[in-house]
Structures are given as C-alpha cells and as structure tokens.
Motif scaffolding. Structure first.
Motif, mmCIF file in Angstrom:
data_model
loop_
_atom_site.group_PDB
_atom_site.id
_atom_site.type_symbol
_atom_site.label_atom_id
_atom_site.label_comp_id
_atom_site.label_asym_id
_atom_site.label_seq_id
_atom_site.Cartn_x
_atom_site.Cartn_y
_atom_site.Cartn_z
ATOM 1 N N MET A 120 -13.683 -50.967 38.535
ATOM 2 C CA MET A 120 -13.903 -51.257 37.116
ATOM 3 C C MET A 120 -15.163 -50.576 36.571
ATOM 4 N N ALA A 121 -15.404 -49.327 37.019
ATOM 5 C CA ALA A 121 -16.589 -48.584 36.560
ATOM 6 C C ALA A 121 -17.855 -49.433 36.701
ATOM 7 N N TRP A 122 -17.895 -50.181 37.809
ATOM 8 C CA TRP A 122 -19.044 -51.036 38.125
ATOM 9 C C TRP A 122 -19.303 -52.074 37.027
ATOM 10 N N GLY A 123 -18.276 -52.386 36.248
ATOM 11 C CA GLY A 123 -18.415 -53.430 35.231
ATOM 12 C C GLY A 123 -19.100 -52.990 33.953
ATOM 13 N N LEU A 124 -19.466 -51.702 33.901
ATOM 14 C CA LEU A 124 -20.237 -51.196 32.762
ATOM 15 C C LEU A 124 -19.518 -51.351 31.418
ATOM 16 N N PRO A 125 -18.213 -51.042 31.326
ATOM 17 C CA PRO A 125 -17.557 -51.171 30.013
ATOM 18 C C PRO A 125 -17.638 -52.591 29.460
ATOM 19 N N TYR A 126 -17.429 -53.591 30.324
ATOM 20 C CA TYR A 126 -17.489 -54.973 29.856
ATOM 21 C C TYR A 126 -18.921 -55.355 29.473
ATOM 22 N N ALA A 127 -19.866 -54.976 30.319
ATOM 23 C CA ALA A 127 -21.267 -55.324 30.049
ATOM 24 C C ALA A 127 -21.748 -54.678 28.753
ATOM 25 N N ALA A 128 -21.332 -53.438 28.509
ATOM 26 C CA ALA A 128 -21.748 -52.740 27.293
ATOM 27 C C ALA A 128 -21.207 -53.445 26.054
ATOM 28 N N PHE A 129 -19.961 -53.877 26.140
ATOM 29 C CA PHE A 129 -19.371 -54.581 25.000
ATOM 30 C C PHE A 129 -20.059 -55.921 24.778
#
Lengths: 540, 540
Positions: free
Chosen positions: A233-242
């Motif tokens: 999951m791209a190290w969770g970056l997309p969710y954290a950024a949102f």
C-alpha cells in the motif's frame, strides 16, 4: 463499566470525507510525458463517489475484490479510497510478478474487477484467459482502444464510467475490522500469501505515519511516493496524506533517475518514500547533473537495509535526512522508524540512523533466542523478532501457516537485537543464522568480518550440519586473483575479530557466490552446492 | 470479509509498558518548595505495578472507581496509568468544586478509594462524612500524619503501600471500549454530569496529540502541564507524553506566576499547556522580571478564547507560538487545533490562529442552523456546532440527557461558523444567541459592535420575547459617566455596523452588567432582571 464514548468506526470513508473537504485544495500530481497532471482532493472526492457508483453498476457488492494493475497515479489513489469506502476490498496487483504468480494471486483473491493502466495492458492481457473470477476490465487513460479479451470479460473506459456517474455517494457504515485492502507477500519461498488490511488497521497506521514517533507527515507537505502502490500500500502514504492534508506527487511509470529528477525539479516535494536503489540511482544522476533538491526535508527508506554511505551522501551533498524504516507486508508495513532520540548528537545520532529504528507505540516487539525464550532488549542479545499489534497480521488469507505465528505473535523471520530504548538492529534472516550448540552465529556478521580482509572480494556464510554442534559456519570466499592467501591466513585474520566459538572451520574458495535476480547472495543455492558436493571444502 | 489483522486492543497498559521501557529515561518532574523531584519513566512503570498491587489489596476489583484529589504531580501520573491498566477507572476530582458538588460527584461515581495529596487533606476531610462509597483514603507525601476520618474509612500512606508491593504486575487484557477514566462537566446549570473515557478513546486521542494535525508533541519534548489533571485529563497530555517519550514537568501546587517562572527557568520546558489566564499572569510577571523563555517552542491554550493581543505578545516578546484549541469535557477534549495551513503567510496566518482551529481527522463536525438543517461550511453561515467521533461522548454516565444529543451527534451548545478548510470560529453560546424570525443574531457580535462606540464601557446583549419575531435583542449598556450620548445615538452608530434586521430596538442603560464568579457576563441574571421588570427599557 462501558465508557460513554461514541462507538464510531475508524473507516476509509471517514478519511475520504475529511481529506476531500477540509483539505480540498491539496492535490495529487501525476507525472506524464508532457509534465504534470493535477487533481485537487475535492475533485478526487467527487471522482471517488463516481467510481463507487460505476463499480456498483458493474455488480461490485459486499466485500468483493477490486484489483488494480497500475502505476502510482491519481486514478490509483481514487481506487485506494473509493473501493474500501464502498465496502469492497482494493487489491493492488504487483505488475512485476511472474505471470504464474500473478495468475495465482488474482485467482486466490477472487478479483472481480481489474482496473488497469492503459500503459500496462500488454502485460496483463495475455494472462486474462487464466483469471477465473475477473468479469470486468476497467482501463484508465483518455482514449481507450479496443482490447481483445476472452469471452466473459467486459471492457470499460475508466473515464467514461466516471463521466456517466453521480459525484456524490452515500458511503455505507462499515465495521472497522472488515477488510479494506489486500496485499500478497512477495513469496521468496512457496506461493505468495495474502494479507487483508482492515479499515481499523489502515486508519491507525495512517495516524502513526503522521505522528512525531513516525515519519511525521504533515499538512502542506508535498509527498513524493516512489514506492509503488502495489508494494504494501505504498507504505500507507496515500492514506496518511489524505488524512493530514499533504499533497501527493505520483511518478506513474517515470521511475528512472532522469525523469524522477525532472519531476522533483518541477514539483519540489518536501517528503519522499522509496527503496534504497532509487535513491542510489538518483544520487548518481545528480552527480552528473547537479540540481538543488534540498526542498526535500526528509525521505523514508525501507525494503532493504540502507547503506550508511548513502545516508551520509544525502545529508552532506543534498541536505536530506534519511529515515530508515523496518516493516513487511504483514506489518502494513510500518514497524519501526529510525528517528534518533532528541538528545543524541553527532556520531551517536548517526548510530541511531543506521538501525532499523524504534518501534512505533502500537507495535509490540520481542526477541526469541536460540532456546525459545525471550531474550532481553539490551542491544546485544540476539533473537528472532516477533511482533504484534493492530496493524500486524494474525493469519494469512485463506491459507493455514501456523509456522509463521507463535502464541499470537507474528514471526518475522528477521534476527537481530533491540536496544534498551527500543531500536531494532537486524543482523540476519532466521533461515540464514547458524545454529551452533544452542547459540546463534550471524552469517552477515561473519561475512563482514571475512570481507574486511583486503584479499577477499566477497564472502558468503552458510550453516552446514555438524554432528556435535548441530550446525557450524561454512565460508564461501572469492579471492582477489592477484592475492596469495591461504585459508589458514584468513582463519588467523578472524581470530581477533570474532568470538572463538564463532570461528568458522569450513572454508570453500569459489569463483563466485551464486546470486538471486536482485543481486543478493543466493544462500539456498549455496546450500544445495554444498549438499551436492559441488564445493571443495577445507576444514581447519 | 474480515481482515487478517490481529485483534489487538488499544489499552493504557500497552501505553504504560511502551513508555516505561522504550522511553525509560524520560522523566516526570514535580515542583516542590525546595526545587524539583525527578522520577524516570522506568521508575514510574515499577511504581505503577506497585500501586496496582496495593489497590488490589485494598479490595479494588473490576471497574471500581479510584478517585484522585490531587495537584499535577508524579503520583497523579501514576494513578492515571496504573488504575486503568489494572481494569479500574481513575476519577480525578476537581479540587476547586463547591463542597456539595464534590460530594454529589464522588457519590454518583461511587468512588471506592480516594488518593489525596497531603497538601489538600484539609479541603477533603470535612467532606468525608458525606462520601457514601469511599472505603480508603490514600495519602501521598513522605510522612503521613494521623488523620481524623469517619468510621468505615481506612487511612493509608501512598508511599508505605508502594514500598510493600511488588514492582511487576501482570496487566489484564481489557476490552478497549471499557471505561478507563471519568471526568464530570463543570455544570454551569444543573448537576455536574459524568463522562467515561475508554481505553480506545484515550489511546486515539493521545495519538492525535502526537500528530502533526494536532499539537505534535514529540520525543524529547519537555512538556509543562499547567492545565490541571482534574480538568479533562489535563487535555490528554500525560498519556500522550508517555506514548511519545516526552518528559512531563508538573507544577504541583505552585501555580502562581512567580513559582511558575522559577520552574520554567529551572526545567526549561519546550512545550506547555494552560488556560489563557495563566499565560496572561506569566506575561505580566515576565514584564517585571525578564527571563528568557524562548526554549518553549509552542504552547497549547484552551478553556476559553485566547485574546489576540496575548498571542502577539507571546510571539513578539517571548518567541513562543500559541496554539489555540477547542474542546470540552465531552470531547476528551481535543476537538480542533488552530495550526495555520502551511501556505498561509503574514496576516492570514494570524487570522487562522485567532480561530478555534481545524477539526482533528477523527472529529466530524457540522453546524445546525436556525431551521434545524445543516448549514454549509462556508466560513459565514452560523449554526450550533455538533460533533461526533471516537473520543466524543455519546451519553452521560447514569443520567439521561437526550437534549444534549441529536441523531448520534453531541450538541456542543457552541454557535459559530466553519470555514471551507475546516477551521471553527465560535461566535456565541447557543443559549445566548437571539432567535429572531428564523434567523440567529450573535449576542457577542452585537456586543462588540456596541462596545466599539467610545462612550460605551461595556455592553451585554440578550434576547427578549417578541410577539412577531419570537425574540429580539436587548442591549444592556454601561456608559462612560462623562459621556453624553442617547440611545438614539448608539442606534444610529450601529446602522453602518450591523445588518438592518439585526439592529436592536431594546436598550437599557445600566450601572453595571451582572457578572459570574469568573467575571463573565451573567446573562441568566440579566434575563431575570428583564423578566422581573428591573431594567428600564427604551424602545426605538
């Protein structure tokens, strides 16, 4: 006594609502041949609603799996957000897998829909006849050409589907323990195994990415996600950024150093995430084509150990701090982050950076020593790392693998030590460590000790059976062709460098050490060579 | 489809284990007459185990309530951590309550044990005969004297209890939705009402205190907690500090500007939390006794609106950034934090700081307008703030209060607007807003408009019944005794300043505006004065 608190569920839909409204003006940037494509989080929110409607139209119900076969881009972000929010499970497929692994994984997960980037169609289409559950192929890109697919699979244009769908969706209430996303392990041995992340695990993990104990991603950051969205999951970056209101910069298929440098110059990220080889490639490029990249404040690096020299280079030449992190598909992945303690200075600060990092508050860790008991966190005692916590897997999807768990803890297969203040230092893989008389000898430490000899080009150490000690180390060593050293000399050389009981008595001088496709020592093959009698072993 | 993630519970015991091991060398500093007392988090961990054993010995089982009647100090921190970790519920009693409120609260919560600071004994002992459920009084401090207590209550020395107890405890597994702590609202009207925080709510709230979207408390910070531990769990700071490895600086009873300045000089905090009056007092002290306090990087301020002048003063004179936050006992308390967006500059940055802040990712907010419908987050539309989320209360402990909730949302009683990017600006209390013909008029806005006239000393606005419009504003105004202005003049003065339909037609010139004990306008009394005919009202 129950608390009086509300029973709110942690959910991707809540995160989607939050990011697309209160951080409406943040953007996801996707790199293309002709520069950047931009999309605000407000627009992402509307398109997520449209995507959910479209997927419902294609028959996606309940917790069906919607796979992606995509680069990092805005549409992939939309799938990340919309699919779990509607109650389905997003399943990023690794585009670099061997075809038979890809087929196995898509069939095992029972993917119903595959969203695929137009640029990746040629990789996927040949496998479609083998994908048993796939009913719909949704192709991203502006103009979708005709594609020849097997009977039973319908082809759609992603943009056409969205264009004909409403831009609001009444996201359902979902139990936070329901699956939101799936990834399969890369599976160096046996079939890849699936891990299903929950809304809860993704939410807690994302919060941690935004805490000071983690990477501390923050509002206004421009986060360059080079780590592929199909890798944990791209190290969770997309969710954290949102969640925190950081913009995302997505390289799509432009992952070589030259276009990456161009993207960096154009979009000026403040934060980035990638494996070490990406940084190494970028550094070499920047040496030939200097460019100011100091707007990047911090980068997170994981996937494999980061060479100390690379960290120093980035600090000295580019003004960029590298944060090493440790994790695996099974741990979402963030297990530990090598942010030095505030009071560490100078050399000590660097020593902390060389470690795999301090465990995040919600990741509990322990080391199991050779005798099966927990060893202390004293920075010296060695054991196999076991972890547990709300974003650590407790099983594999649809596969029984009791050997991977121990009293509710995940056995990571990594061997190392933990310091008193919670910093992990990995020394070996559990399968490579040499089990000698109830003690463990690190193959990696021995290799480093042997390679310190100037005549040694490379050295790989494996354990070989021993009637008295169970296992003893064998060193396969490649010598400089101009050097004239004996095994006895090397043995003597080691006496000052390793404990006496660790001194290897088995040596094999070889022309080269077998390597895996990614250039690591292939110890499995080295072990076969030994067992087949293909190595000439000198005992000392 | 269930995820494969482990079903870990968020718990205070997990947080206690983490902080006392991986942040063993951080410390809690307690101020005394003779300087600082220090205790490492490792020692806090051992003492928490001892405290849990001692409380078990006193018969504390299940989810019994253990009250505290204490200043901010190391022992209070131990109670915060040990009591929930053993499965019981810690209940900080507000030492400043009127005796009958204190008695009501302790009886209502059925407190079994009270841990009390020796310095506060004289406040508590007179009430003991009225406390029906209390069986044990545990007194902190080195030498506990004899205390005269009613029959049925046993007296213990905190230190003696700990000294005779083991320093390891097998913390039980606890459902994360179980109560961990309780606080009662200050109850300006009616009896105080209890809120029971869960392990889950405290854990999630603590994570948020450590995120960049919140106060971003970090490892190595030295956090001065002036906000009392009996006020909404000291805003969660003790738990967050233990989670992230920040040291805690506790002022105990030394809350006046002079000893606070001394404590600050000695312990050099980097972070602090207190209500505005504390900062105002400290600033006045520093004007007379200059001292460098710029090691304090950021302070969080809540409890009441922060005057803009105070924020500027702290930035200009002391180099300290003030972060306003909004919350209430019912919201754990962190609802929103006024951290300006990264791209806001200059005056705009300040305008963000003047607001009550942006909602945290897990706090959902909406505004309900005069007609009962949700109004848009456009920074202008006014409504009553309603919130929901995992650390927002969904009910009160043992009391039915349906008027405080609306379809699962908490009605905060605060009125204001929310900007497009999620920043809250409060303009009034719901009970003070004037409901005129289906529209709302902010009493505070009107007061500010009237007070802008040079002849006005102060002005308070209430709604009074109106046959046509339901309510219309009445202005009670105190005039400068040397001024010669008529109500007509004031009315004319307002015409350029407020919308025509908001222009007040009811005026009363008074000698003074009634005030509450903390100096706020007492509008309840003003309303009684109006209803009793005690105001001379001029209609215009």
């Amino acid at each position: 006594m129950l608390s009086t608190m509300q029973d709110s569920q942690l959910s991707i839909a809540q995160l989607l609502r939050y990011g697309s409204t209160f951080h409406a003006d943040q953007e996801v940037v996707t790199w293309t041949e002709s520069g950047a494509r931009r999309r605000s989080y407000a627009e992402v929110g509307r398109r997520c609603a449209a995507l959910a409607h479209a997927l419902r139209t294609l028959g996606v119900t309940g917790d069906q799996r919607v796979a992606t076969f995509m680069w990092n881009n805005a549409e992939h972000l939309e799938a990340y957000l919309a699919v779990p929010s509607m109650g389905a499970v997003v399943h990023p497929l690794n585009i670099r897998l061997f075809p038979d692994q890809l087929v196995h994984i898509a069939n095992h997960a029972e993917d119903h829909v595959v969203i695929v980037d137009q640029s990746l169609l040629s990789l996927l289409v040949p496998q479609l006849p083998h994908l048993r559950s796939v009913k719909h192929l949704v192709i991203t890109g502006p103009n979708v050409d005709d594609v020849d697919v097997p009977a039973g699979i319908e082809v759609h244009s992603y943009e056409d589907l969205l264009a004909s769908s409403p831009t609001e969706f009444d996201w359902p209430e979902i139990d936070e323990r329901a699956a939101a996303a799936m990834c399969y392990t890369s599976g160096t041995t046996g079939d890849p195994k699936g891990v299903a992340y929950s809304h809860r695990s993704i939410y807690l993990h994302s919060m941690t990415v935004c805490t000071t104990a983690g990477p501390a991603l923050k509002q206004g950051d421009r986060a360059l996600a080079v780590v592929p969205q199909f890798h944990v999951m791209a190290w969770g970056l997309p969710y954290a950024a949102f969640m925190t209101g950081a913009s995302l910069i997505m390289p799509d298929r432009f992952l070589q150093p030259e276009p990456l440098a161009e993207l960096i110059a154009a979009e000026r990220p403040t934060f980035a995430a990638a494996v070490p080889t990406v940084w190494l490639g970028l550094h070499r490029h920047l040496q030939r084509h200097p460019q100011d990249v100091s707007h990047i404040d911090e980068v997170i690096v994981g996937g494999s150990a980061v060479p100390a020299s690379l960290m120093h280079t980035f600090a000295d030449d580019h003004g960029i701090g590298m944060l090493q992190l440790w994790g695996m598909t099974e741990t979402s992945p963030l297990g530990s982050v090598a942010r030095p303690p505030a009071d560490a200075e100078g050399e000590e600060r660097w020593r902390y950076r060389y470690t795999q990092g301090r465990f995040a508050p919600l990741v509990e860790a322990r080391l199991i020593g050779p005798d099966g008991a927990v060893v202390p966190n004293d920075g010296e005692s060695i054991g196999e790392l076991e972890v547990r916590g709300p974003w650590v897997t407790g099983e594999y999807y649809g596969v029984d693998a009791p050997e991977k768990f121990h009293d509710g803890w995940l056995r990571t297969g990594d061997v190392g030590s933990i310091s008193r203040d919670g910093f992990l230092t990995l020394t070996d893989r559990a399968k490579d460590v040499i089990k000698s008389g109830g003690e463990w000898i690190s193959s990696v430490d021995l290799e480093n000790a042997v390679m310190a000899h100037p005549a040694v080009i490379e050295a790989a150490v494996i354990g070989v059976p021993d009637p008295k000690w169970d296992e003893r180390p064998l060193v396969a060593v490649v010598l400089d062709e101009n050097a004239d050293v004996s095994v006895a000399t090397l043995h003597t050389f080691l006496t000052d460098r390793v404990a006496k009981w660790q001194l290897p008595e088995n040596w094999a001088i070889v022309d080269d050490v077998p390597k895996t496709s990614v250039g690591k020592f292939d110890k499995k093959r080295l072990r076969s060579q030994f067992h087949d009698g293909d190595l000439t072993v000198t005992r000392i």
